[in-house]
Design an enzyme around this catalytic site. Structure first.
Site, PDB file in Angstrom:
ATOM      1  CD  GLN A  10      -3.102   0.986   2.232  1.00 22.11           C
ATOM      2  OE1 GLN A  10      -3.377  -0.087   2.647  1.00 22.11           O
ATOM      3  NE2 GLN A  10      -3.258   2.259   3.101  1.00 22.11           N
ATOM      4  CG  ASN A  18      -0.779   4.894   3.368  1.00 21.29           C
ATOM      5  OD1 ASN A  18      -1.446   4.357   2.546  1.00 21.29           O
ATOM      6  ND2 ASN A  18      -0.542   4.280   4.555  1.00 21.29           N
ATOM      7  CE  LYS A  45       2.494   2.408   9.191  1.00 22.52           C
ATOM      8  NZ  LYS A  45       2.146   2.753  10.770  1.00 22.52           N
ATOM      9  CG  HIS A  59       5.229   5.912  11.488  1.00 23.39           C
ATOM     10  ND1 HIS A  59       4.586   6.506  10.371  1.00 23.39           N
ATOM     11  CD2 HIS A  59       6.619   6.958  11.421  1.00 23.39           C
ATOM     12  CE1 HIS A  59       5.145   7.371   9.747  1.00 23.39           C
ATOM     13  NE2 HIS A  59       6.314   7.621  10.435  1.00 23.39           N
ATOM     14  CG  ASP A  91      -5.906   2.467  12.961  1.00 22.60           C
ATOM     15  OD1 ASP A  91      -6.504   3.548  12.927  1.00 22.60           O
ATOM     16  OD2 ASP A  91      -4.547   2.541  13.036  1.00 22.60           O
ATOM     17  CE  LYS A 122      -6.770   6.925  14.843  1.00 20.57           C
ATOM     18  NZ  LYS A 122      -6.283   6.396  13.394  1.00 20.57           N
ATOM     19  CG  ASP A 123      -3.505  10.376  16.674  1.00 14.75           C
ATOM     20  OD1 ASP A 123      -2.652  11.038  15.654  1.00 14.75           O
ATOM     21  OD2 ASP A 123      -4.131   9.475  16.347  1.00 14.75           O
TER      22      ASP A 123
HETATM   23  C1  LIG Z   1      -4.119   5.131   7.657  1.00 14.21           C
HETATM   24  C2  LIG Z   1      -5.456   5.053   6.779  1.00 14.21           C
HETATM   25  C3  LIG Z   1      -6.566   5.773   7.090  1.00 14.21           C
HETATM   26  N1  LIG Z   1      -7.369   5.624   6.228  1.00 14.21           N
HETATM   27  C4  LIG Z   1      -8.789   6.442   6.428  1.00 14.21           C
HETATM   28  C5  LIG Z   1      -9.413   6.352   8.037  1.00 14.21           C
HETATM   29  C6  LIG Z   1      -9.764   7.582   8.459  1.00 14.21           C
HETATM   30  O1  LIG Z   1     -11.145   7.839   7.848  1.00 14.21           O
HETATM   31  C7  LIG Z   1      -8.887   8.668   7.562  1.00 14.21           C
HETATM   32  C8  LIG Z   1      -7.576   9.471   8.372  1.00 14.21           C
HETATM   33  O2  LIG Z   1      -7.082   8.440   9.078  1.00 14.21           O
HETATM   34  P1  LIG Z   1      -6.263   8.736  10.073  1.00 14.21           P
HETATM   35  O3  LIG Z   1      -6.707   9.763  11.235  1.00 14.21           O
HETATM   36  O4  LIG Z   1      -5.873   7.238  10.868  1.00 14.21           O
HETATM   37  O5  LIG Z   1      -4.788   9.049   9.574  1.00 14.21           O
HETATM   38  P2  LIG Z   1      -3.580   9.502  10.104  1.00 14.21           P
HETATM   39  O6  LIG Z   1      -3.825  10.058  11.565  1.00 14.21           O
HETATM   40  O7  LIG Z   1      -2.690   9.976   9.096  1.00 14.21           O
HETATM   41  O8  LIG Z   1      -2.955   8.088  10.305  1.00 14.21           O
HETATM   42  C9  LIG Z   1      -1.795   7.425   9.787  1.00 14.21           C
HETATM   43  O9  LIG Z   1      -0.551   8.051  10.598  1.00 14.21           O
HETATM   44  C10 LIG Z   1       0.495   7.454  11.073  1.00 14.21           C
HETATM   45  C11 LIG Z   1       1.766   8.483  10.762  1.00 14.21           C
HETATM   46  C12 LIG Z   1       0.876   6.112  10.185  1.00 14.21           C
HETATM   47  O10 LIG Z   1       1.763   5.710  10.255  1.00 14.21           O
HETATM   48  C13 LIG Z   1      -0.283   5.485   9.878  1.00 14.21           C
HETATM   49  O11 LIG Z   1      -0.209   5.007   8.166  1.00 14.21           O
HETATM   50  C14 LIG Z   1      -1.757   6.209   9.872  1.00 14.21           C
HETATM   51  O12 LIG Z   1      -2.128   5.582  11.142  1.00 14.21           O
HETATM   52  O13 LIG Z   1      -8.095   7.768   6.424  1.00 14.21           O
HETATM   53  C15 LIG Z   1      -7.534   4.926   5.380  1.00 14.21           C
HETATM   54  O14 LIG Z   1      -8.418   4.910   4.524  1.00 14.21           O
HETATM   55  N2  LIG Z   1      -6.318   4.052   5.095  1.00 14.21           N
HETATM   56  C16 LIG Z   1      -5.527   3.924   5.729  1.00 14.21           C
HETATM   57  O15 LIG Z   1      -4.491   3.384   5.435  1.00 14.21           O
END
Ligand SMILES: Cc1cn([C@H]2C[C@H](O)[C@@H](COP(=O)(O)OP(=O)(O)O[C@H]3O[C@H](C)C(=O)[C@H](O)[C@H]3O)O2)c(=O)[nH]c1=O
Length: 178
Positions: free
Chosen positions: A48, A50, A73, A118, A141, A164-165
């Site tokens: 994948q 991103n 990653k 990460h 997740d 969320k975080d």
């Molecule tokens: C990670 C991910 C998220 N999503 C969707 C789920 C949520 O609706 C939206 C935002 O997700 P999130 O808030 O978890 O995104 P980040 O805070 O950037 O999360 C990432 O940030 C840190 C730094 C990481 O290393 C991970 O790849 C990942 O956890 O994207 C997806 O559809 N696919 C994905 O692979």
């Protein structure tokens, strides 16, 4: 050779310098080549890719995906500057709970193996592109809260972070089986 791999304080985390081909039009870079990475010891395959855009002072993390689909990653910055963090969550590792962090801008990548959390802090508006070894599975997740004392990571007070975080648990409240 389009990449130069350097060791870090945590054995399996690698810093990778990218060869940049500049000319009067701009530049060209390879970000990944399977056989070269395998030769250099990074034998994972990536399933994948991103891309996330973060405004200055945004912090995303610390995230990981649980077994059976942990995510290794390969992180790079298309434009901007971040501090990238990798925390070893592998219980049997001599580096368990230890972290490394590196400032990344275009031209440098960090490889973070499976079994690590990460996160990154955007030092300026930044586009971060990263390859993941396993595909995203929302059911798996997970993450560790950014200000867990056990991590010994101090972030600036003025970070922008998602709800969320902000509600992630501390390491000692998690059942991690790496
Ligand atoms: C990670 C991910 C998220 N999503 C969707 C789920 C949520 O609706 C939206 C935002 O997700 P999130 O808030 O978890 O995104 P980040 O805070 O950037 O999360 C990432 O940030 C840190 C730094 C990481 O290393 C991970 O790849 C990942 O956890 O994207 C997806 O559809 N696919 C994905 O692979």
């Amino acid at each position: 050779m389009p990449f130069e791999i350097q060791n870090t304080e945590i054995e399996d985390v690698k810093l990778i310098k990218i060869k940049k081909f500049d000319d009067e039009r701009g530049f060209f870079e390879e970000l990944y080549r399977n056989n070269v990475f395998h030769e250099l010891g990074i034998k994972n395959n990536f399933n994948q890719v991103n891309l996330s855009y973060s405004k200055k002072n945004v912090f995303r993390g610390f995230h990981f995906q649980r077994n059976p689909k942990p995510q290794g990653k390969l992180v790079t910055v298309i434009s901007g500057r971040i501090i990238d963090y990798a925390i070893d969550l592998r219980r049997r590792s001599v580096y368990y709970k230890k972290h490394v962090c590196y400032e990344l801008e275009n031209g440098r990548m960090l490889f973070i193996p499976e079994g690590f959390a990460h996160g990154f802090l955007a030092l300026e508006d930044s586009y971060v592109l990263y390859l993941a070894t396993n595909e995203f599975d929302i059911k798996l997740d997970s993450g560790v809260i950014y200000n867990d004392d056990e991590l010994n990571i101090k972030l600036p007070d003025n970070i922008t972070i998602s709800e969320k975080d902000r509600s992630l648990k501390k390491l000692n409240e998690l059942d991690i089986d790496f």
